[in-house]
Scaffold this motif. Sequence first.
Motif, short mmCIF file in Angstrom:
data_model
loop_
_atom_site.label_atom_id
_atom_site.label_comp_id
_atom_site.label_asym_id
_atom_site.label_seq_id
_atom_site.Cartn_x
_atom_site.Cartn_y
_atom_site.Cartn_z
N ASP A 149 63.83 39.82 116.76
CA ASP A 149 63.43 40.10 115.38
C ASP A 149 61.93 39.98 115.20
OD1 ASP A 149 66.16 40.27 114.11
OD2 ASP A 149 66.28 38.29 115.03
N GLN A 150 61.31 39.06 115.93
CA GLN A 150 59.88 38.84 115.81
C GLN A 150 59.29 38.65 117.20
OE1 GLN A 150 58.58 38.92 112.82
NE2 GLN A 150 60.42 38.63 111.57
N ALA A 151 58.12 39.25 117.42
CA ALA A 151 57.42 39.03 118.70
C ALA A 151 56.03 38.48 118.40
CB ALA A 151 57.33 40.34 119.48
N ILE A 152 55.70 37.37 119.05
CA ILE A 152 54.42 36.70 118.80
C ILE A 152 53.51 36.92 120.01
CG2 ILE A 152 53.31 34.45 118.43
CD1 ILE A 152 56.08 33.48 117.34
N ASP A 153 52.30 37.40 119.75
CA ASP A 153 51.31 37.53 120.82
C ASP A 153 50.65 36.16 120.99
OD1 ASP A 153 49.33 38.11 122.59
OD2 ASP A 153 48.13 39.28 121.18
N TYR A 154 51.20 35.39 121.92
CA TYR A 154 50.76 33.99 122.06
C TYR A 154 49.30 33.87 122.49
CZ TYR A 154 51.24 34.70 127.09
OH TYR A 154 51.08 35.16 128.36
N LYS A 155 48.72 35.01 122.96
CA LYS A 155 47.32 34.96 123.42
C LYS A 155 46.35 34.99 122.24
CE LYS A 155 48.30 36.91 127.94
NZ LYS A 155 48.49 38.13 128.69
#
Length: 326
Positions: A186-192
Amino acid sequence: MEAILITSPGGAEQLHIGIWETPVPQPHEILVKVAATAVNRADILQREGKYPPPQGASPILGLEMSGEVVATGSAVRKWKQGDLVFGLLPGGGYAEFAVIHEDMALPVPEHFSLTEAAAIPEVFLTAYQALQWLAHLQSGEQVLIHAGASGVGTAAIQLARQLEASQIIVTASASKHQICLDLGADQAIDYKSVDFQEAVLQHTDGQGVDVILDFIAAPYFVKNIQSLRRDGRLVLLASLGGGKIKDFDLRLLLQKRLQVIGSTLRARALDYQIQLTRDFSQFAMPLFSNGRLKPVIDRIFAWHEVREAHRYMESNQNAGKIVLAL
Ligand SMILES: NC(=O)c1ccc[n+]([C@@H]2O[C@H](COP(=O)([O-])OP(=O)(O)OC[C@H]3O[C@@H](n4cnc5c(N)ncnc54)[C@H](OP(=O)(O)O)[C@@H]3O)[C@@H](O)[C@H]2O)c1
């Protein structure tokens, strides 16, 4: 038989095709002519001399395979020559022939190629074990999957969807977000570029998630604990970012009644792995057959390109599995 051997512990240049004794099936084992195997991070560690195979396992790399049964042990009743199978191995998949316990082998689903089947065992069994057996993910719970586009991550997203998680959040490099969303995240986080803890709290109304699957370990540990809601479970499957933390306040675990669970599948007893395979098979095989679950393959290399395949994984470029076709 031919097999991929390691000249001496070190980089990918140490891998070469050489000659090794063909394994002989024990009474409850079958001998499989391997059609495909797949690359795992454990293979890289073993190649470097940092992860010895468990006692009794083949020293040859390869934790999974698919292929055709060519011989059966004296007590085997389940399989016959010509059957197409795939399964998890403690080692020995990077070879022309491999032996597997009859109860660890699964039938290749009808519409699957052998390369697709070889991409299933390690990541799907690991993700299933983590979500279902270890974290006891319940319908309606929220889950955070780190390295969402990794082999295990791509399997975990699909399984969490089938286990009726109410929200699936992943972390991944931005270029890999779409594949995670397409698989059901549902959600994708660009951890960078974003603090994942802040993003998780935003997506969960400040409450945090119920379950986290993590492979990074030390650099994420405190943020993971902060990202869990009360009664949350953190399953730790690898330590890609390092293993040691300093100055952690254990009261954080007490206050929220959290569980931290570590596990490695390869070191588990055969009986445990057989039970896991059986349970997974009952849950997942109908879902592979009706298309709700699918192996995610990034790239297929010919087995003589094994050095390139290892370097490709080491460069963190893949989204899904790297398969070696024999
Ligand atoms: N405990 C068990 O039973 C078990 C079983 C199977 C696998 N594993 C472990 O689970 C991990 C994932 O396996 P996999 O085969 O799915 O891996 P993979 O397909 O090679 O994916 C790993 C991904 O992790 C991300 N990543 C984030 N931080 C990283 C860091 N510090 N170092 C390296 N990669 C980082 C990268 O994707 P981004 O570009 O998105 O950052 C990378 O592509 C491995 O460590 C493996 O050994 C454990």
